[in-house]
Design an enzyme around this catalytic site. Structure first.
Site, PDB file in Angstrom:
ATOM      1  N   GLY A   1       1.262  -2.342   9.239  1.00  0.00           N
ATOM      2  CA  GLY A   1       1.860  -1.525   8.287  1.00  0.00           C
ATOM      3  C   GLY A   1       3.385  -1.628   9.456  1.00  0.00           C
ATOM      4  O   GLY A   1       4.320  -2.493   9.430  1.00  0.00           O
ATOM      5  N   ARG A   2       3.561  -1.003  10.430  1.00  0.00           N
ATOM      6  CA  ARG A   2       4.709  -0.938  11.559  1.00  0.00           C
ATOM      7  C   ARG A   2       4.937  -2.262  11.963  1.00  0.00           C
ATOM      8  O   ARG A   2       6.490  -2.394  12.249  1.00  0.00           O
ATOM      9  CB  ARG A   2       4.365   0.061  12.747  1.00  0.00           C
ATOM     10  CG  ARG A   2       4.857   1.636  12.495  1.00  0.00           C
ATOM     11  CD  ARG A   2       3.405   1.932  13.069  1.00  0.00           C
ATOM     12  NE  ARG A   2       2.175   2.400  12.972  1.00  0.00           N
ATOM     13  CZ  ARG A   2       1.602   3.511  13.707  1.00  0.00           C
ATOM     14  NH1 ARG A   2       1.667   3.825  14.303  1.00  0.00           N
ATOM     15  NH2 ARG A   2       0.132   3.093  13.226  1.00  0.00           N
TER      16      ARG A   2
ATOM     17  N   THR B   1     -13.298  14.821 -12.372  1.00  0.00           N
ATOM     18  CA  THR B   1     -11.719  15.174 -11.607  1.00  0.00           C
ATOM     19  C   THR B   1     -11.449  13.225 -11.402  1.00  0.00           C
ATOM     20  O   THR B   1     -10.318  13.129 -11.286  1.00  0.00           O
ATOM     21  CB  THR B   1     -11.882  16.081 -10.806  1.00  0.00           C
ATOM     22  OG1 THR B   1     -12.186  17.333 -11.514  1.00  0.00           O
ATOM     23  CG2 THR B   1     -10.492  16.243 -10.131  1.00  0.00           C
TER      24      THR B   1
ATOM     25  N   LYS C   1       0.737  -1.047   0.035  1.00  0.00           N
ATOM     26  CA  LYS C   1       0.254  -0.260   0.124  1.00  0.00           C
ATOM     27  C   LYS C   1       1.046   1.407  -0.355  1.00  0.00           C
ATOM     28  O   LYS C   1       1.744   1.507   1.151  1.00  0.00           O
ATOM     29  CB  LYS C   1      -0.528   0.170   1.414  1.00  0.00           C
ATOM     30  CG  LYS C   1      -1.919   1.285   1.442  1.00  0.00           C
ATOM     31  CD  LYS C   1      -2.599   0.674   2.683  1.00  0.00           C
ATOM     32  CE  LYS C   1      -2.719   2.058   3.978  1.00  0.00           C
ATOM     33  NZ  LYS C   1      -2.708   3.367   3.725  1.00  0.00           N
TER      34      LYS C   1
ATOM     35  N   ASP D   1     -13.247  14.965  -5.290  1.00  0.00           N
ATOM     36  CA  ASP D   1     -13.820  15.570  -5.845  1.00  0.00           C
ATOM     37  C   ASP D   1     -15.059  16.067  -6.841  1.00  0.00           C
ATOM     38  O   ASP D   1     -15.915  14.681  -7.124  1.00  0.00           O
ATOM     39  CB  ASP D   1     -12.735  16.384  -6.845  1.00  0.00           C
ATOM     40  CG  ASP D   1     -11.974  17.033  -7.211  1.00  0.00           C
ATOM     41  OD1 ASP D   1     -12.795  18.048  -7.769  1.00  0.00           O
ATOM     42  OD2 ASP D   1     -11.221  17.753  -6.464  1.00  0.00           O
ATOM     43  N   ILE D   2     -15.688  17.097  -7.391  1.00  0.00           N
ATOM     44  CA  ILE D   2     -16.512  16.451  -8.173  1.00  0.00           C
ATOM     45  C   ILE D   2     -15.956  15.512  -9.020  1.00  0.00           C
ATOM     46  O   ILE D   2     -14.793  14.939  -9.733  1.00  0.00           O
ATOM     47  CB  ILE D   2     -16.303  18.211 -10.044  1.00  0.00           C
ATOM     48  CG1 ILE D   2     -15.461  18.300 -10.256  1.00  0.00           C
ATOM     49  CG2 ILE D   2     -16.940  19.038  -8.904  1.00  0.00           C
ATOM     50  CD1 ILE D   2     -15.505  18.905 -11.122  1.00  0.00           C
ATOM     51  N   GLY D   3     -17.404  14.698  -9.946  1.00  0.00           N
ATOM     52  CA  GLY D   3     -16.970  13.647 -10.984  1.00  0.00           C
ATOM     53  C   GLY D   3     -16.382  13.956 -12.118  1.00  0.00           C
ATOM     54  O   GLY D   3     -15.141  12.245 -11.617  1.00  0.00           O
TER      55      GLY D   3
ATOM     56  N   ASP E   1      -3.151   4.362  -2.037  1.00  0.00           N
ATOM     57  CA  ASP E   1      -4.381   5.082  -0.928  1.00  0.00           C
ATOM     58  C   ASP E   1      -4.571   6.261  -0.213  1.00  0.00           C
ATOM     59  O   ASP E   1      -3.603   6.694   0.339  1.00  0.00           O
ATOM     60  CB  ASP E   1      -3.847   4.206   0.753  1.00  0.00           C
ATOM     61  CG  ASP E   1      -4.918   4.560   1.453  1.00  0.00           C
ATOM     62  OD1 ASP E   1      -6.625   4.791   1.606  1.00  0.00           O
ATOM     63  OD2 ASP E   1      -4.711   4.584   3.281  1.00  0.00           O
TER      64      ASP E   1
ATOM     65  N   THR F   1     -11.832   6.208  10.293  1.00  0.00           N
ATOM     66  CA  THR F   1     -11.969   6.169  11.741  1.00  0.00           C
ATOM     67  C   THR F   1     -11.086   6.946  12.802  1.00  0.00           C
ATOM     68  O   THR F   1     -11.741   6.777  13.884  1.00  0.00           O
ATOM     69  CB  THR F   1     -11.537   3.910  11.767  1.00  0.00           C
ATOM     70  OG1 THR F   1     -10.055   4.588  11.624  1.00  0.00           O
ATOM     71  CG2 THR F   1     -12.161   3.878  12.094  1.00  0.00           C
TER      72      THR F   1
ATOM     73  N   LYS G   1      -7.446   8.078  -1.421  1.00  0.00           N
ATOM     74  CA  LYS G   1      -9.043   8.745  -0.818  1.00  0.00           C
ATOM     75  C   LYS G   1      -9.579   9.908  -1.372  1.00  0.00           C
ATOM     76  O   LYS G   1      -9.864  10.632  -1.189  1.00  0.00           O
ATOM     77  CB  LYS G   1      -8.910   9.032   1.158  1.00  0.00           C
ATOM     78  CG  LYS G   1      -8.453   7.364   1.696  1.00  0.00           C
ATOM     79  CD  LYS G   1      -8.741   8.012   2.974  1.00  0.00           C
ATOM     80  CE  LYS G   1      -7.798   7.223   3.948  1.00  0.00           C
ATOM     81  NZ  LYS G   1      -6.572   6.837   4.024  1.00  0.00           N
ATOM     82  N   LEU G   2      -9.206   9.375  -2.990  1.00  0.00           N
ATOM     83  CA  LEU G   2     -10.461  10.814  -3.672  1.00  0.00           C
ATOM     84  C   LEU G   2     -11.535  11.189  -2.800  1.00  0.00           C
ATOM     85  O   LEU G   2     -12.347   9.921  -3.024  1.00  0.00           O
ATOM     86  CB  LEU G   2     -10.009  10.560  -4.986  1.00  0.00           C
ATOM     87  CG  LEU G   2      -8.782   9.455  -5.169  1.00  0.00           C
ATOM     88  CD1 LEU G   2      -9.044   9.041  -7.368  1.00  0.00           C
ATOM     89  CD2 LEU G   2      -7.800  10.651  -5.566  1.00  0.00           C
TER      90      LEU G   2
HETATM   91  O1  C5P Z   1       1.135   0.963  11.453  1.00  0.00           O
HETATM   92  P1  C5P Z   1      -0.316   0.140  10.850  1.00  0.00           P
HETATM   93  O2  C5P Z   1      -0.424  -0.927  11.258  1.00  0.00           O
HETATM   94  O3  C5P Z   1      -0.985   0.788  11.820  1.00  0.00           O
HETATM   95  O4  C5P Z   1      -0.410   0.868  10.282  1.00  0.00           O
HETATM   96  C1  C5P Z   1      -1.502   0.809   9.668  1.00  0.00           C
HETATM   97  C2  C5P Z   1      -2.318   1.642   7.118  1.00  0.00           C
HETATM   98  O5  C5P Z   1      -3.494   1.514   7.666  1.00  0.00           O
HETATM   99  C3  C5P Z   1      -1.171   2.710   7.435  1.00  0.00           C
HETATM  100  O6  C5P Z   1      -1.057   3.332   6.479  1.00  0.00           O
HETATM  101  C4  C5P Z   1      -2.831   3.389   7.420  1.00  0.00           C
HETATM  102  O7  C5P Z   1      -3.372   5.056   7.123  1.00  0.00           O
HETATM  103  C5  C5P Z   1      -3.655   2.372   7.790  1.00  0.00           C
HETATM  104  N1  C5P Z   1      -5.143   3.389   7.753  1.00  0.00           N
HETATM  105  C6  C5P Z   1      -5.898   2.904   9.388  1.00  0.00           C
HETATM  106  N2  C5P Z   1      -7.112   3.317   9.729  1.00  0.00           N
HETATM  107  C7  C5P Z   1      -7.589   3.017   8.695  1.00  0.00           C
HETATM  108  C8  C5P Z   1      -7.362   3.368   7.020  1.00  0.00           C
HETATM  109  C9  C5P Z   1      -6.201   3.171   7.215  1.00  0.00           C
HETATM  110  O8  C5P Z   1      -4.575   2.864  10.171  1.00  0.00           O
HETATM  111  N3  C5P Z   1      -8.842   3.442   9.200  1.00  0.00           N
END
Ligand code: C5P
Length: 233
Positions: free
Chosen positions: A206-207, A70, A34, A66-68, A61, A116, A63-64
């Protein structure tokens, strides 16, 4: 789909060079990545082309919303890039423009129902007269009716959303932490095994991978958990 294809590693990193080192470390333990604001607005888009050429799948990722017209033009460009998933905010005009523009390409559109980080008070401050759960349910139904390919949701929401959208939409869930991993700033977390059992199709992590001493082993451990969960179905 194999268990490995269900893991999406979030490359929340500052440059294509740093991301390239990470992808090399992970090796064949992950096939799907991602790319969000941080990397995309550095030199992430040329980097994405390289990833796709190397046979990886990419989730853009951005998250677009805007107007349709675009949104449609942006979606066409992302489709040409060869990405697999692209996020849009779940507003009806935006979802309609995005799904129509992606039709016939390999690109799938994922909708973000309500971020969230928003609670009922935040929605009221933003001018909404309904709460988060009501708005999530309404937007999930609209997404389904407009032919959206999937939703991004927390694993906790997955079971309820599955009832609304049925089997055809994919559910992509961040907030995943292997048992024993640090929760970082995620408040509602679930293990890979439980998230898959709750109905998630793809897990965004991610982390727990990026900050692991051995990112390849960390990714492989998550794939193993996904496999265990699937073998119990
Ligand atoms: O590092 P971690 O596992 O928390 O990363 C989760 C990824 O998912 C990040 O890129 C974060 O922006 C994304 N994300 C999130 N919660 C959401 C939507 C996206 O953590 N509700």
């Amino acid at each position: 789909m194999t268990p490995r294809e269900r893991l999406i590693v979030a490359l929340d990193l500052p440059s294509g060079a740093v991301a390239g080192v990470m992808v090399a470390k992970i090796g064949d333990a992950a096939t799907f990545y991602k790319v969000g604001y941080q990397l995309a607005f550095a030199d992430g888009l040329p980097f994405v082309r390289g990833l796709i050429t190397a046979g990886k799948q990419v989730f853009i990722d951005l998250k677009l919303h805007d107007i349709g017209n675009t949104v449609a033009k942006g979606v066409e460009s992302v489709a040409k890039l060869g990405a697999t998933f692209l996020t849009v905010h779940a507003y009806p005009q935006t979802m309609k423009a995005a799904t129509e523009a992606a039709r016939g390409s390999g690109l799938k559109i994922l909708a973000v129902t309500v971020l969230t980080s928003y609670d009922d008070n935040d929605l009221a401050t933003a001018g909404y007269r309904c709460g988060v759960s009501e708005l999530v349910a309404m937007r999930a139904k609209q997404a389904r009716d407009l032919g959206i390919d999937g939703l991004v949701c927390s694993a906790e929401e997955a079971a309820a959303l599955r009832k609304i959208v049925g089997k055809d939409l994919v559910l992509v869930t961040p907030g995943i932490r292997p048992a024993g991993a640090a929760s970082d700033d995620q408040k509602r977390i679930m293990t890979p095994e439980k998230a898959i059992a709750a109905g998630a199709d793809y897990l965004v992590v991610g982390r727990p991978v990026l900050e692991a001493a051995d990112p390849k082993a960390a990714a492989q451990a998550i794939v193993n958990e996904i496999e265990q969960s699937k073998s119990r179905e």
